[in-house]
Design a protein around this motif. Structure first.
Motif, PDB file in Angstrom:
ATOM      1  N   ALA A 184      56.794  78.985   0.108  1.00  0.00           N
ATOM      2  CA  ALA A 184      57.196  77.578   0.058  1.00  0.00           C
ATOM      3  C   ALA A 184      56.975  76.966  -1.321  1.00  0.00           C
ATOM      4  CB  ALA A 184      56.416  76.779   1.104  1.00  0.00           C
ATOM      5  N   GLY A 185      56.018  77.523  -2.058  1.00  0.00           N
ATOM      6  CA  GLY A 185      55.693  76.946  -3.358  1.00  0.00           C
ATOM      7  C   GLY A 185      54.539  75.973  -3.293  1.00  0.00           C
ATOM      8  N   LEU A 186      53.823  75.957  -2.168  1.00  0.00           N
ATOM      9  CA  LEU A 186      52.671  75.074  -2.039  1.00  0.00           C
ATOM     10  C   LEU A 186      51.414  75.730  -2.589  1.00  0.00           C
ATOM     11  CD1 LEU A 186      53.291  73.725   1.567  1.00  0.00           C
ATOM     12  CD2 LEU A 186      53.613  72.501  -0.580  1.00  0.00           C
TER      13      LEU A 186
ATOM     14  N   ARG B  79      56.232  67.070  -0.781  1.00  0.00           N
ATOM     15  CA  ARG B  79      56.556  67.892  -1.954  1.00  0.00           C
ATOM     16  C   ARG B  79      57.727  68.812  -1.644  1.00  0.00           C
ATOM     17  NH1 ARG B  79      51.630  71.171  -3.819  1.00  0.00           N
ATOM     18  NH2 ARG B  79      53.142  72.097  -5.214  1.00  0.00           N
ATOM     19  N   ILE B  80      57.748  69.344  -0.414  1.00  0.00           N
ATOM     20  CA  ILE B  80      58.858  70.224  -0.034  1.00  0.00           C
ATOM     21  C   ILE B  80      60.151  69.420   0.043  1.00  0.00           C
ATOM     22  CG2 ILE B  80      59.776  71.540   1.918  1.00  0.00           C
ATOM     23  CD1 ILE B  80      57.113  72.861   2.154  1.00  0.00           C
ATOM     24  N   ASP B  81      60.038  68.150   0.477  1.00  0.00           N
ATOM     25  CA  ASP B  81      61.223  67.294   0.513  1.00  0.00           C
ATOM     26  C   ASP B  81      61.610  66.812  -0.880  1.00  0.00           C
ATOM     27  OD1 ASP B  81      61.638  67.503   3.199  1.00  0.00           O
ATOM     28  OD2 ASP B  81      60.449  65.754   3.725  1.00  0.00           O
ATOM     29  N   GLY B  82      60.807  67.135  -1.870  1.00  0.00           N
ATOM     30  CA  GLY B  82      61.202  66.863  -3.249  1.00  0.00           C
ATOM     31  C   GLY B  82      60.768  65.520  -3.802  1.00  0.00           C
ATOM     32  N   LEU B  83      59.787  64.862  -3.161  1.00  0.00           N
ATOM     33  CA  LEU B  83      59.341  63.577  -3.682  1.00  0.00           C
ATOM     34  C   LEU B  83      58.437  63.770  -4.897  1.00  0.00           C
ATOM     35  CD1 LEU B  83      60.108  62.873  -0.666  1.00  0.00           C
ATOM     36  CD2 LEU B  83      58.581  60.941  -0.954  1.00  0.00           C
TER      37      LEU B  83
ATOM     38  N   GLU C  70      52.125  67.722   1.428  1.00  0.00           N
ATOM     39  CA  GLU C  70      52.835  68.999   1.250  1.00  0.00           C
ATOM     40  C   GLU C  70      54.271  68.879   1.756  1.00  0.00           C
ATOM     41  OE1 GLU C  70      50.279  71.791   3.212  1.00  0.00           O
ATOM     42  OE2 GLU C  70      49.027  72.013   1.422  1.00  0.00           O
TER      43      GLU C  70
ATOM     44  N   ILE D  46      63.911  75.224   0.341  1.00  0.00           N
ATOM     45  CA  ILE D  46      63.484  75.717   1.642  1.00  0.00           C
ATOM     46  C   ILE D  46      62.965  74.511   2.442  1.00  0.00           C
ATOM     47  CG2 ILE D  46      62.942  78.173   1.335  1.00  0.00           C
ATOM     48  CD1 ILE D  46      60.407  75.531   0.661  1.00  0.00           C
TER      49      ILE D  46
ATOM     50  N   ARG E 182      52.868  79.918   2.474  1.00  0.00           N
ATOM     51  CA  ARG E 182      52.726  78.821   1.514  1.00  0.00           C
ATOM     52  C   ARG E 182      53.119  79.248   0.110  1.00  0.00           C
ATOM     53  NH1 ARG E 182      49.568  74.543   2.953  1.00  0.00           N
ATOM     54  NH2 ARG E 182      48.583  74.493   0.924  1.00  0.00           N
TER      55      ARG E 182
ATOM     56  N   GLU F 187      59.307  74.481  -8.430  1.00  0.00           N
ATOM     57  CA  GLU F 187      58.721  73.508  -7.514  1.00  0.00           C
ATOM     58  C   GLU F 187      59.266  73.766  -6.102  1.00  0.00           C
ATOM     59  OE1 GLU F 187      56.617  70.710  -7.778  1.00  0.00           O
ATOM     60  OE2 GLU F 187      56.026  71.816  -9.572  1.00  0.00           O
ATOM     61  N   PRO F 188      58.506  73.385  -5.067  1.00  0.00           N
ATOM     62  CA  PRO F 188      58.984  73.589  -3.695  1.00  0.00           C
ATOM     63  C   PRO F 188      60.413  73.080  -3.501  1.00  0.00           C
ATOM     64  CG  PRO F 188      56.772  72.714  -3.659  1.00  0.00           C
ATOM     65  CD  PRO F 188      57.187  72.767  -5.098  1.00  0.00           C
ATOM     66  N   LYS F 189      60.677  71.891  -4.033  1.00  0.00           N
ATOM     67  CA  LYS F 189      61.989  71.268  -3.853  1.00  0.00           C
ATOM     68  C   LYS F 189      63.117  72.148  -4.412  1.00  0.00           C
ATOM     69  CE  LYS F 189      65.321  68.292  -3.630  1.00  0.00           C
ATOM     70  NZ  LYS F 189      66.000  68.107  -2.365  1.00  0.00           N
TER      71      LYS F 189
END
Lengths: 356, 312
Positions: A50-52, B212-216, B209, A77, A47, A71-73
């Protein structure tokens, strides 16, 4: 695709440190599995990549750049979760397309990518369905599809197969491995299942209590475990551990009929490990090998072989016997392991002392 | 062998207990209906019978004095020609259309942010819930006091502090209904917040989560994930709150105590009109007709909920 490096990576929740400054370099296109019992910090590490999860100290580099504050985005990844995290109110196509939510592509291009991912994962027939109409394995494939469409630099898998039944797990294991061979992407995969680690990994990272115990290929980890924990954690059934004393005459193993030949260095209190597959019930004792006499207390026939649980003195030992063996509970038998199949560990530090 | 034969014959003997002669399935059915009988009788007597009786009364001219006489649709014709009824009908929907959306948006916003508050979370939640536990009449009287002119009313006191002219609130037809709606919104807020928070908590954290990873962004997550997944909760609260505002009575009755529903019928809801028609004018048949109209409105809303919540 990119490399991932962890440098003195640390995570603390208040005064409680769960990841203790770990270092790890993951090569481009490598399939790395973080394995360990629950609470070992493997998921937290993932995590942080991932940046979470915020990083308490140290750094994560992706493609050479420090990404701690991104940021995760922005890290580009993709992550696949244990409970799939696919949205029940969207169709399969919409769920896969969610990975492209922020991508600056026109509709047709997005559609093309969704279809390409669906084709790769054999989901074409299901694009219009909703998740509630899918099986567990199909849902997990949708989650992988959502990760794939974006063309990420790395995939992170957080126990993706834990919610599947045993048969499906075996099937998905092969599918993910094939996918990796085709996409040649960097994958960091977290699991508590040593079978997944052994079967899928290019390299295994064994973790415990927030520390990395050992990093190596599956064969290295299996053949040369660094300590007692790794030795017992990897391989099934777990390795037998016997108390032993080393002297000039060889190793005196508790419960063994005769001393075992050992290198000169083996002295003092130690632990001797022997895998059940090396310890064969009813085999002829070999010169310098390990022979144990014990009473059969349980028999587990597995078809191809039979696991035999023996009581040797005050310890339990697991040995194997051929598939069709006529052993009975209560019988006293001897089980032998060939010289060179034993693992030696220091009794105090539990670190490896090599093989014997 | 002999034993089993004798056992079987005893079981079939007429002296055996009733239960033993029934199959397992029949026994279960008897038990189930046994348990169901009490509530069925109870509801039948105190709910369904009076409801059906009200339908019948709406076609009569019963006034408590003389026996009811069937007069057909006369009550309904009178109803839709009655300016007071039409005014009251409009008022009722005004309560609904102001109160329901505002209370829903407000409770969602509060729940959404309260969900993230860690400090004093339980205490704050309890504060919001408190009005829901309080007697409606007591609430109404406190708010009535709030709306008084200075020096008694705190709201006008605050306005004069800010150099804004004092407002008449409950004393003018223009402001009375919104002023009472505020009380209604406030009273129901705690319950709606709790329900919304339960709905928000039920959405798995990994959904957020993954997003967030998908960038929303925050707003996209709210629009694309939180609100769609909260749909069942929202529909339930829309219906619950709608029914609440359509049945508004006690806050109006207590806040306009000197002239219930006043000034000039400007705050009078349907339930209050029914109450007055029945128990001030003793025009039972006419009141029953009004009740039937309210019943039909509530029925339509409930059916709409079932339609919207059906599994797709």
């Amino acid at each position: 695709m990119a490399t991932i490096s962890l440098e003195k990576l640390t995570k603390s929740f208040g005064s409680n440190t769960v990841v203790h400054g770990i270092d790890l370099d993951i090569a481009d296109g490598e399939f790395v599995v973080l394995v360990g019992p629950s609470g070992c910090g493997k998921s937290t590490t993932l995590r942080m990549i991932a940046g979470l999860e915020d990083i308490s100290a140290g750094a994560v580099r992706i493609g050479g750049e420090i990404v701690n504050d991104r940021e995760p985005k922005q890290r580009n990844i993709a992550m696949v979760f244990q409970n799939y995290a696919i949205y029940p109110h969207l169709t399969v196509a919409q769920n896969i397309g969610f990975g492209l939510y922020t991508a600056r592509l026109d509709k047709a291009e997005k559609q093309k990518r969704i279809e390409a991912a669906a084709r790769t994962l054999d989901l074409e027939e299901l694009l219009k369905r909703r998740p509630s109409q899918l099986s567990g394995g199909q849902r997990q494939r949708v989650a992988i599809g959502r990760a794939m469409v974006r063309d990420p630099v790395a995939f992170l898998f957080d126990e993706p197969l834990s919610n599947l039944d045993a048969q499906l797990r075996g099937q998905m294991r092969v599918e993910i491995k094939r996918l990796h061979q085709r996409l040649k992407s960097t994958i960091v995969y977290v699991t508590h299942d040593q079978v997944e680690a052994m079967t899928m990994a290019d390299r295994i990272v064994v973790m415990r209590d927030g520390y990395i115990l050992q990093v190596g290929t599956p064969t290295e980890i299996y053949e040369s475990p660094a300590d007692v924990f790794t030795a017992r954690f990897i391989g099934s059934p777990a390795m037998n551990m016997l108390k032993a004393t080393g002297s000039d005459g060889g190793l005196a193993v508790a419960g063994a009929a005769s001393p075992v030949a050992a290198r000169q260095a083996a002295r003092g209190q130690m632990l001797v490990g022997v895998r059940a597959h090396d310890l064969v019930a009813g085999a002829a004792p070999q010169e310098g090998g390990l022979t144990l006499n014990g009473v059969v207390n349980t028999i587990e026939p597995l078809g191809a072989e039979t696991l035999v649980h023996l009581t040797v003195g005050d310890t339990e030992v697991t040995a194997t016997a051929p598939g069709k063996s006529a052993l009975a509970v209560g019988q006293t038998i001897s089980a032998s392991a060939a010289p060179g199949s034993l693992y030696l560990f220091d009794a105090q530090s539990e670190k490896s002392l090599g093989r014997a | 062998m002999a034993e089993s034969v004798s056992a079987r014959s005893t079981g079939a003997a007429p002296t055996g207990r009733v239960g033993s002669r029934l199959t397992l399935h029949q026994r279960r059915v008897v038990w189930a209906w046994g348990f169901l009988a009490l509530p069925i009788l109870f509801y039948g007597w105190i709910r369904f019978y009076p409801t059906l009786y009200a339908f019948w009364l709406s076609f009569t001219d019963w006034d408590l004095m003389r026996p009811a006489q069937f007069i057909g649709l006369e009550n309904y014709q009178r109803l839709f020609a009655d300016p007071v009824f039409l005014k009251v009908f409009g008022n009722t929907f005004e309560y609904l259309l102001i109160g329901m959306p505002i209370s829903l948006v407000l409770s969602f916003v509060i729940a959404y942010y309260l969900d993230r508050v860690r400090v004093l979370h339980g205490f704050i939640r309890a504060l919001y819930f408190l009005p829901f536990l309080t007697t409606a009449a007591a609430l109404a009287w406190v708010w009535r006091w709030f709306y008084q002119p200075v020096p008694v009313g705190v709201i006008n006191g605050l306005l004069s502090h800010l150099h804004i002219p004092a407002q008449p609130f409950l004393r003018t037809p223009a402001q009375a209904l919104p002023a009472i709606t505020v009380t209604g919104i406030w009273a129901g807020l705690g319950f709606q917040i709790i329900i919304f928070m339960a709905g928000l908590r039920a959405i798995p954290a990994t959904y957020y989560e993954a997003a967030r990873i998908d960038g929303l962004g925050e707003w996209a997550i709210l629009r694309k994930i939180t609100l769609p997944l909260l749909r069942p909760t929202t529909i339930f609260l829309v219906v619950f709150s709608s029914i609440g505002f359509l049945r508004i009575f006690d806050s109006v009755f207590n806040m306009t105590h000197n002239d219930p529903g006043g000034p000039l019928n400007s705050t009078k809801p349907l339930v209050l009109l029914i109450y007055q028609t029945a128990f001030s004018s003793y025009d039972m048949g006419y009141a029953a007709a009004q009740t039937v109209v309210l019943f039909v409105i509530l029925l339509v809303i409930s059916l709409l909920q079932l339609f919207l919540l059906r599994d797709r």
